[in-house]
Design a protein around this motif. Structure first.
Motif, PDB file in Angstrom:
ATOM      1  N   LEU A  74      43.037  39.607  45.437  1.00 19.94           N
ATOM      2  CA  LEU A  74      43.546  40.124  46.701  1.00 19.94           C
ATOM      3  C   LEU A  74      44.967  40.644  46.536  1.00 19.94           C
ATOM      4  O   LEU A  74      45.294  41.755  46.983  1.00 19.94           O
ATOM      5  CB  LEU A  74      43.508  39.024  47.766  1.00 19.94           C
ATOM      6  CG  LEU A  74      44.066  39.401  49.148  1.00 19.94           C
ATOM      7  CD1 LEU A  74      43.223  40.498  49.778  1.00 19.94           C
ATOM      8  CD2 LEU A  74      44.115  38.180  50.061  1.00 19.94           C
TER       9      LEU A  74
ATOM     10  N   ILE B  82      41.125  36.121  56.161  1.00 21.00           N
ATOM     11  CA  ILE B  82      41.600  36.928  55.030  1.00 21.00           C
ATOM     12  C   ILE B  82      42.454  38.082  55.540  1.00 21.00           C
ATOM     13  O   ILE B  82      43.478  38.435  54.929  1.00 21.00           O
ATOM     14  CB  ILE B  82      40.414  37.442  54.198  1.00 21.00           C
ATOM     15  CG1 ILE B  82      39.683  36.266  53.548  1.00 21.00           C
ATOM     16  CG2 ILE B  82      40.878  38.430  53.128  1.00 21.00           C
ATOM     17  CD1 ILE B  82      38.397  36.642  52.849  1.00 21.00           C
TER      18      ILE B  82
ATOM     19  N   THR C  93      36.358  39.576  51.732  1.00 22.58           N
ATOM     20  CA  THR C  93      37.614  40.168  51.260  1.00 22.58           C
ATOM     21  C   THR C  93      37.533  41.684  51.274  1.00 22.58           C
ATOM     22  O   THR C  93      38.483  42.368  51.684  1.00 22.58           O
ATOM     23  CB  THR C  93      37.940  39.681  49.839  1.00 22.58           C
ATOM     24  OG1 THR C  93      38.067  38.245  49.854  1.00 22.58           O
ATOM     25  CG2 THR C  93      39.237  40.288  49.331  1.00 22.58           C
TER      26      THR C  93
ATOM     27  N   THR D 244      40.052  43.877  53.738  1.00 23.91           N
ATOM     28  CA  THR D 244      41.049  44.768  53.148  1.00 23.91           C
ATOM     29  C   THR D 244      40.792  46.229  53.492  1.00 23.91           C
ATOM     30  O   THR D 244      41.728  46.972  53.817  1.00 23.91           O
ATOM     31  CB  THR D 244      41.088  44.594  51.618  1.00 23.91           C
ATOM     32  OG1 THR D 244      39.757  44.700  51.081  1.00 23.91           O
ATOM     33  CG2 THR D 244      41.662  43.247  51.238  1.00 23.91           C
TER      34      THR D 244
END
Length: 302
Positions: free
Chosen positions: A64, A123, A249, A253
């Motif tokens: 990440l 996240i 994730t 993102t």
């Protein structure tokens, strides 16, 4: 269709904020109060309720950190290459900054929380904190350097240390990592406050949009829009797919980095020698256009 309906509702509230400002209902004083409620209460509440039951090790990974850093600085570098020949430093600096500086707090995280599950939202909260630590100093440095304006980087960094978004993220991750039990009543109350983040933030963004501009540079604005809400999320998708991250994730993102240009870039441009009218126009156009691009992103990654 549910996603489309949610995004259209987002657009309605956004335009409502702009309309209330133009009609005088949301004057500067009332807008400041709404901003304070969103920034110091609702958004921190949303971040805390998304992270207080999660250990930091389950959210912040090497992939990440590396992926977000690569996407942010790659987009900034590409923006510099694309915009480096613009004759006006004031316009060139704003074009570069607004091509990568994302509206993660007022739009990204609340939208993720309203659309996806708690794992994706947690996240996304980490993405918000991590990117803020990088994009804010980068924006101040670029604007001040290109425009020859004076900026106290130390003051900006000290501001990050007291940033309510970052503090709530650290507290939430600390509670989750230590296994501290949060009473159900308190958690419910914080959850209710967090649910106010999206409508409050959208009203604030709408009230902050400046719609008047005497001249429009279609090529420059179009390039900013293409880099910010098209190129950046596609690059994020490519980078995080190559890193083989989990689905939560990847979703968090891509959607977070696909958000439009942050309203704060207009504030920074105003104080650091940037082209204010150009900055205002870009915020408005990227925000409106992002309704369509975010629908595509959410449909694809969701």
């Amino acid at each position: 269709m549910e996603v489309l309906g949610r995004l259209l509702a987002l657009l309605v509230v956004l335009l409502l904020g702009a309309g209330l400002r133009m009609s005088g209902v949301l004057d500067e004083r009332r807008t400041d109060r709404l901003n304070a409620a969103a920034y110091y209460v609702a958004l921190p509440a949303l971040i805390f309720v998304s992270t207080y039951d999660q250990a930091i090790g389950s959210l912040l990974s090497v992939e990440l950190a590396v992926g977000v850093t690569v996407v942010l600085f790659s987009t900034a570098g590409l923006a510099w290459l694309v915009h480096r020949h613009r004759s006006s430093p004031a316009r060139r600096s704003v074009a570069i900054v607004q091509s990568y500086h994302s509206n993660l707090g007022y739009l990204g995280l609340p939208l993720v929380a309203a659309t996806f599950g708690g794992d994706v939202t947690a996240i996304a909260s980490v993405v918000l904190g991590f990117v803020t630590l990088m994009q804010l100093p980068l924006t101040v440095v670029l604007l001040s350097t290109i425009n020859g304006a004076s900026a106290n980087i130390g003051v900006e960094l000290r501001g990050l240390a007291t940033n309510p978004v970052l503090l709530s993220l650290l507290i939430g991750l600390g509670v989750g990592s230590l296994g501290v039990t949060v009473p159900s009543g308190a958690a419910t109350g914080v959850d209710v406050l967090g649910a106010l983040a999206l409508p409050l933030a959208l009203l604030c963004v709408g009230a902050s949009l400046q719609l008047e501009t005497p001249t429009i540079d279609f090529e420059a604005t179009g390039t900013v829009v293409a880099l910010k809400i098209c190129c950046m999320p596609v690059l994020a998708w490519a980078v995080f797919s190559a890193l083989a991250v989990d689905a939560a994730t990847l979703t968090a993102t891509v959607v977070m980095l696909g958000t439009p240009t942050a309203v704060s870039t207009f504030v920074f441009a105003s104080s650091l020698g940037g082209d204010e009218e150009f900055a205002s126009l870009n915020v408005f156009v990227t925000t409106l256009a992002s309704v369509a691009t975010l629908f595509v992103l959410i449909t694809l990654v969701g």
